[in-house]
Design a protein around this motif. Structure first.
Motif, short mmCIF file in Angstrom:
data_model
loop_
_atom_site.label_atom_id
_atom_site.label_comp_id
_atom_site.label_asym_id
_atom_site.label_seq_id
_atom_site.Cartn_x
_atom_site.Cartn_y
_atom_site.Cartn_z
N UNK A 67 5.64 -2.12 13.39
CA UNK A 67 4.95 -2.25 14.67
C UNK A 67 4.71 -3.71 15.02
N UNK A 68 4.54 -4.55 14.00
CA UNK A 68 4.22 -5.96 14.25
C UNK A 68 4.63 -6.80 13.06
N UNK A 69 5.14 -8.01 13.36
CA UNK A 69 5.51 -8.97 12.32
C UNK A 69 4.67 -10.23 12.51
N UNK A 70 4.07 -10.71 11.43
CA UNK A 70 3.38 -12.00 11.42
C UNK A 70 4.37 -12.98 10.80
N UNK A 71 4.85 -13.93 11.59
CA UNK A 71 5.99 -14.77 11.21
C UNK A 71 5.58 -16.24 11.12
N UNK A 72 5.72 -16.82 9.94
CA UNK A 72 5.43 -18.24 9.76
C UNK A 72 6.55 -19.08 10.36
N UNK A 101 2.84 -17.94 13.34
CA UNK A 101 1.84 -18.84 12.77
C UNK A 101 2.41 -20.25 12.75
N UNK A 102 1.64 -21.19 13.30
CA UNK A 102 2.11 -22.56 13.40
C UNK A 102 1.06 -23.51 12.86
N UNK A 103 1.48 -24.53 12.15
CA UNK A 103 0.56 -25.51 11.59
C UNK A 103 -0.21 -26.18 12.71
N UNK A 104 -1.50 -26.40 12.49
CA UNK A 104 -2.36 -27.03 13.50
C UNK A 104 -1.75 -28.35 13.97
N UNK A 133 0.83 -1.19 0.00
CA UNK A 133 0.00 0.00 0.00
C UNK A 133 0.86 1.24 0.00
N UNK A 134 0.33 2.32 -0.59
CA UNK A 134 1.07 3.57 -0.62
C UNK A 134 0.28 4.71 0.00
N UNK A 135 -0.71 4.38 0.83
CA UNK A 135 -1.49 5.42 1.48
C UNK A 135 -0.65 6.03 2.60
N UNK A 136 -0.27 7.29 2.42
CA UNK A 136 0.66 7.90 3.35
C UNK A 136 0.04 8.17 4.71
N UNK A 137 -1.30 8.18 4.80
CA UNK A 137 -1.92 8.48 6.08
C UNK A 137 -1.87 7.29 7.02
N UNK A 138 -1.57 6.11 6.52
CA UNK A 138 -1.52 4.93 7.38
C UNK A 138 -0.19 4.93 8.14
N UNK A 139 -0.25 4.76 9.44
CA UNK A 139 0.95 4.86 10.25
C UNK A 139 1.32 3.57 10.95
N UNK A 140 0.46 2.56 10.93
CA UNK A 140 0.78 1.28 11.55
C UNK A 140 1.33 0.34 10.49
N UNK A 141 2.57 -0.08 10.68
CA UNK A 141 3.26 -0.88 9.67
C UNK A 141 3.36 -2.34 10.11
N UNK A 142 2.91 -3.22 9.26
CA UNK A 142 2.99 -4.66 9.51
C UNK A 142 3.90 -5.30 8.47
N UNK A 143 4.51 -6.43 8.85
CA UNK A 143 5.33 -7.20 7.93
C UNK A 143 4.89 -8.65 7.99
N UNK A 144 4.53 -9.22 6.83
CA UNK A 144 4.12 -10.62 6.74
C UNK A 144 5.31 -11.42 6.21
N UNK A 145 5.78 -12.40 6.99
CA UNK A 145 6.92 -13.23 6.58
C UNK A 145 6.42 -14.65 6.37
N UNK A 146 6.40 -15.08 5.11
CA UNK A 146 5.88 -16.41 4.76
C UNK A 146 6.47 -16.80 3.42
N UNK A 147 6.89 -18.07 3.28
CA UNK A 147 7.49 -18.50 2.02
C UNK A 147 6.46 -18.80 0.95
N UNK A 148 5.18 -18.88 1.30
CA UNK A 148 4.11 -19.14 0.34
C UNK A 148 3.60 -17.81 -0.22
#
Length: 247
Positions: free
Chosen positions: A58-63, A89-92, A6-21
């Motif tokens: 601010x937060x990372x979602x890590x597989x 994130x962990x496999x069930x 996203x390039x919306x400059x008004x958004x200030x909360x940054x997330x990072x999704x780390x996943x090989x899929x």
């Protein structure tokens, strides 16, 4: 490769999704972006570190289950006393990944494949908890301290200070567990009760997760020559031994 979603400059909360899929990566990022977050993605640990070198998250979602360097190895290499919050994130069915993740300082975990709405709820919950003392008022929030055996816990700023007034870093899980204990001093609390109090009644119940967090918390509170503040009551649970005052 880092990919801005996203390039919306008004958004200030940054997330990072780390996943090989790549499919899961982009679908998750698009869903969270649609709910007001600025989201980047990374395919592995190297790409994650490259992203963190140029942006503060601010937060990372890590597989957890990734080829090469897995998510737990990545988490182990991070400085958990500072930096972004982490949801693993962990496999069930792989409870051990979740338990080890908590031990390494993850703020929360979610089974994979994750329901996008549940992931969104977990992201919002962790961000609220780690917001600390942020407020729109100039004066800031009132501080509420829990005092015990020379220690004090700032429940608003989420900081623990030892008897020498030195700040002790706590992970989110450690903070919530300590708060549950000191809000019920000198009462035996079972593992299920502690899970409900520290993670909510809808939390998945993993007795060993509480044991891992408790072990880490005891190390934080240990001082040579001082009384044991958390006592194990065999076949019942845990007891916080100190008198607690509030104010």
């Amino acid at each position: 490769m880092l990919q801005a979603v996203t390039d919306k400059v008004h958004q200030t909360t940054h997330l990072l999704i780390v996943d090989d899929d790549p499919g899961i990566r982009e679908l998750t990022a698009a869903f969270l972006h649609g709910h007001g977050y600025q989201v980047d993605t990374a395919a592995d640990g190297a790409a994650m570190r490259a992203a963190m070198a140029v942006r503060t998250y601010d937060l990372i979602v890590l597989d957890v289950m990734m080829p090469g360097e897995d998510g737990l190895s990545i988490l182990r290499s991070m400085n958990r006393s500072k930096g972004p919050s982490v949801i693993i994130q962990s496999v069930i069915g792989t409870d051990i990944d979740r338990i080890v993740g908590l031990e390494l300082g993850a703020d929360d975990y979610i089974a994979k494949p994750a329901n996008p709405r549940e992931l969104l709820a977990r992201v919002r919950s962790v961000l609220r908890r780690t917001a600390g003392g942020e407020t729109s008022g100039a004066a800031g929030p009132a501080r509420h301290y829990h005092r015990f055996a020379g220690w004090r816990l700032d429940a608003t700023g989420r900081q623990l200070f030892d008897p020498d007034d030195v700040a002790i870093n706590l992970s989110d899980g450690e903070f919530r567990l300590l708060l549950a204990l000191i809000e019920h001093p000198r009462l035996v609390l079972s593992r299920d009760q502690l899970l409900d109090l520290s993670r909510g009644v809808n939390a998945e119940h993993f007795d060993r997760a509480i044991d891992v967090q408790m072990s880490r918390l005891r190390r934080r509170l240990a001082r040579e020559g001082s009384e044991e503040l958390i006592r194990t009551i065999r076949n019942e649970g845990y007891l916080f031994t100190a008198e607690v005052t509030r104010g």
